[in-house]
Design an enzyme around this catalytic site. Sequence first.
Site, PDB file in Angstrom:
ATOM      1  N   GLY A 246       3.875  -6.280   0.427  1.00  0.00           N
ATOM      2  CA  GLY A 246       4.241  -7.807   0.471  1.00  0.00           C
ATOM      3  C   GLY A 246       4.626  -8.228  -0.683  1.00  0.00           C
ATOM      4  O   GLY A 246       5.779  -8.676  -0.323  1.00  0.00           O
ATOM      5  N   GLY A 474      -3.035  -2.476   0.426  1.00  0.00           N
ATOM      6  CA  GLY A 474      -2.131  -1.358  -0.687  1.00  0.00           C
ATOM      7  C   GLY A 474      -2.915  -1.010  -2.007  1.00  0.00           C
ATOM      8  O   GLY A 474      -3.428  -0.520  -2.627  1.00  0.00           O
ATOM      9  N   LYS A 727     -10.612  -9.149 -14.464  1.00  0.00           N
ATOM     10  CA  LYS A 727      -9.582 -10.525 -14.809  1.00  0.00           C
ATOM     11  C   LYS A 727      -8.964  -9.489 -13.597  1.00  0.00           C
ATOM     12  O   LYS A 727      -9.111  -8.360 -12.863  1.00  0.00           O
ATOM     13  CB  LYS A 727      -9.226 -10.752 -16.101  1.00  0.00           C
ATOM     14  CG  LYS A 727     -10.463 -10.558 -17.692  1.00  0.00           C
ATOM     15  CD  LYS A 727     -10.225 -10.612 -18.758  1.00  0.00           C
ATOM     16  CE  LYS A 727      -9.786  -9.740 -19.108  1.00  0.00           C
ATOM     17  NZ  LYS A 727      -8.876 -10.166 -20.812  1.00  0.00           N
ATOM     18  N   GLU A 731      -0.876  -7.800 -10.248  1.00  0.00           N
ATOM     19  CA  GLU A 731       0.641  -8.951 -11.115  1.00  0.00           C
ATOM     20  C   GLU A 731       0.394  -8.272 -12.485  1.00  0.00           C
ATOM     21  O   GLU A 731       2.187  -8.789 -12.754  1.00  0.00           O
ATOM     22  CB  GLU A 731       0.726  -9.909 -11.078  1.00  0.00           C
ATOM     23  CG  GLU A 731       0.892 -10.689  -9.553  1.00  0.00           C
ATOM     24  CD  GLU A 731       0.959 -11.587  -8.815  1.00  0.00           C
ATOM     25  OE1 GLU A 731      -0.512 -12.221  -8.770  1.00  0.00           O
ATOM     26  OE2 GLU A 731       1.348 -12.622  -8.966  1.00  0.00           O
TER      27      GLU A 731
HETATM   28  N1  MCN Z   1      -8.565  -4.063  -9.086  1.00  0.00           N
HETATM   29  C1  MCN Z   1      -9.681  -3.823 -10.321  1.00  0.00           C
HETATM   30  N2  MCN Z   1     -10.331  -4.198 -11.584  1.00  0.00           N
HETATM   31  C2  MCN Z   1     -10.144  -5.240 -11.566  1.00  0.00           C
HETATM   32  C3  MCN Z   1      -9.220  -5.720 -10.673  1.00  0.00           C
HETATM   33  C4  MCN Z   1      -8.916  -5.240  -9.734  1.00  0.00           C
HETATM   34  O1  MCN Z   1      -9.676  -2.364 -10.021  1.00  0.00           O
HETATM   35  N3  MCN Z   1     -10.557  -5.887 -12.124  1.00  0.00           N
HETATM   36  C5  MCN Z   1      -7.832  -3.229  -8.669  1.00  0.00           C
HETATM   37  C6  MCN Z   1      -8.436  -3.043  -7.112  1.00  0.00           C
HETATM   38  O2  MCN Z   1      -8.173  -2.164  -6.023  1.00  0.00           O
HETATM   39  C7  MCN Z   1      -7.524  -3.868  -6.745  1.00  0.00           C
HETATM   40  C8  MCN Z   1      -6.226  -4.437  -6.642  1.00  0.00           C
HETATM   41  O3  MCN Z   1      -6.703  -3.497  -8.147  1.00  0.00           O
HETATM   42  O4  MCN Z   1      -8.049  -4.281  -4.938  1.00  0.00           O
HETATM   43  C9  MCN Z   1      -5.547  -5.618  -7.256  1.00  0.00           C
HETATM   44  O5  MCN Z   1      -6.546  -6.606  -7.063  1.00  0.00           O
HETATM   45  P1  MCN Z   1      -5.929  -8.251  -7.626  1.00  0.00           P
HETATM   46  O6  MCN Z   1      -5.468  -7.814  -9.241  1.00  0.00           O
HETATM   47  O7  MCN Z   1      -6.997  -8.711  -7.372  1.00  0.00           O
HETATM   48  O8  MCN Z   1      -4.638  -8.419  -6.572  1.00  0.00           O
HETATM   49  P2  MCN Z   1      -5.526  -8.280  -5.063  1.00  0.00           P
HETATM   50  O9  MCN Z   1      -5.850  -8.297  -5.093  1.00  0.00           O
HETATM   51  O10 MCN Z   1      -5.735 -10.270  -5.316  1.00  0.00           O
HETATM   52  O11 MCN Z   1      -3.618  -8.320  -4.616  1.00  0.00           O
HETATM   53  C10 MCN Z   1      -3.058  -8.966  -4.370  1.00  0.00           C
HETATM   54  C11 MCN Z   1      -1.388  -8.442  -6.019  1.00  0.00           C
HETATM   55  C12 MCN Z   1      -0.157  -9.441  -5.827  1.00  0.00           C
HETATM   56  S1  MCN Z   1      -0.682 -11.194  -5.776  1.00  0.00           S
HETATM   57  C13 MCN Z   1       1.263  -8.750  -5.330  1.00  0.00           C
HETATM   58  S2  MCN Z   1       2.003  -9.419  -5.170  1.00  0.00           S
HETATM   59  C14 MCN Z   1       0.575  -7.454  -5.030  1.00  0.00           C
HETATM   60  C15 MCN Z   1      -0.504  -6.547  -5.435  1.00  0.00           C
HETATM   61  O12 MCN Z   1      -1.388  -6.860  -5.687  1.00  0.00           O
HETATM   62  N4  MCN Z   1       1.543  -6.771  -3.828  1.00  0.00           N
HETATM   63  C16 MCN Z   1       1.338  -5.799  -3.706  1.00  0.00           C
HETATM   64  N5  MCN Z   1       0.018  -5.518  -5.966  1.00  0.00           N
HETATM   65  C17 MCN Z   1       0.734  -5.155  -4.708  1.00  0.00           C
HETATM   66  N6  MCN Z   1      -0.016  -3.737  -4.320  1.00  0.00           N
HETATM   67  C18 MCN Z   1       0.665  -2.880  -2.923  1.00  0.00           C
HETATM   68  N7  MCN Z   1       0.382  -1.820  -2.752  1.00  0.00           N
HETATM   69  N8  MCN Z   1       1.449  -3.633  -1.761  1.00  0.00           N
HETATM   70  C19 MCN Z   1       1.966  -4.697  -2.703  1.00  0.00           C
HETATM   71  O13 MCN Z   1       2.424  -5.877  -1.747  1.00  0.00           O
HETATM   72 MO1  MOS Z   2       1.697 -12.291  -5.247  1.00  0.00          MO
HETATM   73  S1  MOS Z   2       3.373 -12.734  -5.285  1.00  0.00           S
HETATM   74  O1  MOS Z   2       0.793 -13.385  -5.652  1.00  0.00           O
HETATM   75  O2  MOS Z   2       1.857 -12.454  -3.801  1.00  0.00           O
END
Ligand code: MCN
Ligand code: MOS
Length: 765
Positions: A246, A474, A727, A731
């Site tokens: 996405g 993903g 944290k 992104e």
């Molecule tokens: N994680 C971890 N330890 C942490 C935080 C996160 O190990 N302290 C790992 C986990 O596997 C978690 C992943 O990182 O599932 C992502 O966590 P986070 O930073 O919270 O992000 P979100 O789950 O909110 O995912 C959204 C983010 C965004 S905003 C975009 S844009 C994006 C991204 O993630 N788009 C993606 N990564 C992507 N990855 C894939 N494969 N496809 C997308 O479209």
């Molecule tokens: Mo990520 S661009 O905040 O979905």
Amino acid sequence: MTTVTMKAKRGDASDGGALGSRLSRIDGPAKVTGAARYALEHRPAGLCHAVIVQSTIGAGRVKAIDARAAEAAPGVLLVLTPDNVLPLKSASTWLGTPGPEGPYLALTHAIRFTGQHIAAVIAETFEQATAAAALLNIHYEEAEAIATYDDPRAGDGRALDHLAAGWGEAEKVLAAAPVSLEATYRTPREYNVPIEPHGLVAQWEGETLTIWEPSQWINGMARTYAEWFGIPYDNVRLVSPFIGGGFGSKALALAHGAIATIAAKMLKRPVKLALTRPQTFTAYGGRPATRQTLALGATKEGKLLSIIQQGANETSVDGVWGEPLNAVTTIMYAVPNLASRQTVVPVNTVLPSALRAPGENPSAFGIECAIDELSYEVGIDPVAIRLLNYAEEDPHARKPWSTRQLRQAYEAGAKAFGWEKRSPQPRAMRDGSHLIGWGVAAGTYPVRRTAGEAMVRLFADGRAEVASSGIDMGQGTYTILAQTAAEALGLPVDQVEVKLGDSTLPGAPVAGGSQLANLMTGAVHKAAMTARDELVGLAISDPNSPFRALQANTLSVADGIISSPLGGEGLSIAELMRRLGRDKIEVLSDTLPETANSAADKHTTFTTISRMRSPTEGDYSLHAWCVHFVEVRVDEDFGTVRASRVVSALDSGRLYNPKLAESQWKGGIIMGIGQALLEEGVVDPRYARVINNNLGDYLIATNADIPDIEVISVGVPDFHASALGGKAVGELGIVGVAPAIANAVFHATGKRIRDLPITLEKLIG
Ligand code: MCN
Ligand code: MOS
């Protein structure tokens, strides 16, 4: 319809699979074997197919659409045009504020950009709909379109006051500064291009609506559909267990979603609508084109005295998307004086929107190139000048950082890269016909916080289940939530099943702003600990339990076995549940503030972004940090640039799963390499049209463009940032890659490219 369940296989977790271990993605096998069914693979009985027709002019009106030939074509069921489309109710914005006045029209006579949806043909088969769509006779009344903000008619745009920032006396101090420089940095339109294009299958049964649609925000999109049709929220079921990427583009219900659901309602049949790849370029806006002029004032020793920034980004003529160009500029360095302003310039384009690290990404391109330029101006190493200006606290919010392992990131990254072997002069390093350049740049991404909700069930056979409407596109949500529940419940991870991506499950806010992992691990941990406490409570109080009369805090649960440290036989959870005569323990819990636990509060929290807390709300400033060290090779004969080595050190606090976090970081770095060297939406000024709207011409990085990437975690658990110490990850990795490459290209060639992407004609010209 059952909900999809993901579970680790026995043996997957050789190290136990607890939180913090390198468990492989538990959704992986379903995806590589094809067992995972994506939204557009659903074929409810009676399915028909919609094909969208888009405007070929950039501004004006649809005067008339002659649909007779299309309507008479084989298999055609309906031709939707601005003349017969069902008007919907106005839905509130993602902020939760009232939407535009008047009905929402998914198709309008007014044309504001090329590629705007103006009609749809629905037929028995996709081929019939496609053929009939070509038979529409569309008459336009054309007006002059403004293609880009470089067109003088576009003007300077309008100021976005909420993106302005400043302190001290920036102008005065800059004017008197011993060293100063000023430059303009530009990034082009960039697109999300997930491999799975946008689309949906919509089905009405009376007044209830089921939608299979890839979604980063199940609850938010379900709310929009419900409001559009004026039906209760619970009448909409949005299903999205798998999403083929996405990157910010799948968080909102969009016009094509309205069109498919309208058609399904009018025809009383399920409708499938899949956008073509070119259509995705205008069905949703990617990152807008940005430009920013940065002026830096410093001492002769390279200490920053003042920063002045004037930024602008393109927006559409009917909406405002502000890409915060000072997101990094205002917090990266200790600078006593700063003034930053931004405007948005309306042009005839679809409304731009979120693409991985909106704001931080182009912001870092500006400031991280500018500080590099300053380093050469004053003759200091690019890492040294960054450490010289290190911000010990947040210079903007004037609050302490919760954690900031950025110094450690410079140290670890420089060491692993071998930075001390760098010759400072540009064009000093060479390998045959390759000029070699080493560049560095830093990045950051804020920790955003919203509450979440989760259901945890512990079953009589010793299995557990986690359920949430949060999504996994993903990034690893399935996997880390299984790990979280396993750890809290004291179960092997292969005994935990995870259900995600269905609006009938407990609520979750948007998987955007890199917040989902922190907030969902928090919610699942809370629910699982409550379930475990309930189990232990039963174990010490139930007359049928061998542990009765022991103290709760003396029991431990590990590997599915409850035992007392006082000795005696342990008992499996399953056996205890059997003796207690319980078929399950079930806990629904959320992380909303205690004071705000009504159904309305939950609805607002999960379906709008109004409850998302900023990184500086509270006593600390919460951010993740990174540094990228990049080597490029510039072929002098051919002018080609290749990234040949990347070492990045990143601080995302505690990692819930290092394997997945590393994969996320690398994914971001790969996108950053594409952004630096390849990606550019090329606008034809005559038609206000992005002409390279396909994956043959809109170049993204492929395997051959990507060198070995080494990522190093320098984070420490940060319990101000989140319940379990993590944290932001998702992104972070992309932020700072493009400037590191631009800085490396300067080091290789002596040529400063301030306009992405860095292509050979810019290097030679
Ligand atoms: N994680 C971890 N330890 C942490 C935080 C996160 O190990 N302290 C790992 C986990 O596997 C978690 C992943 O990182 O599932 C992502 O966590 P986070 O930073 O919270 O992000 P979100 O789950 O909110 O995912 C959204 C983010 C965004 S905003 C975009 S844009 C994006 C991204 O993630 N788009 C993606 N990564 C992507 N990855 C894939 N494969 N496809 C997308 O479209
Ligand atoms: Mo990520 S661009 O905040 O979905």
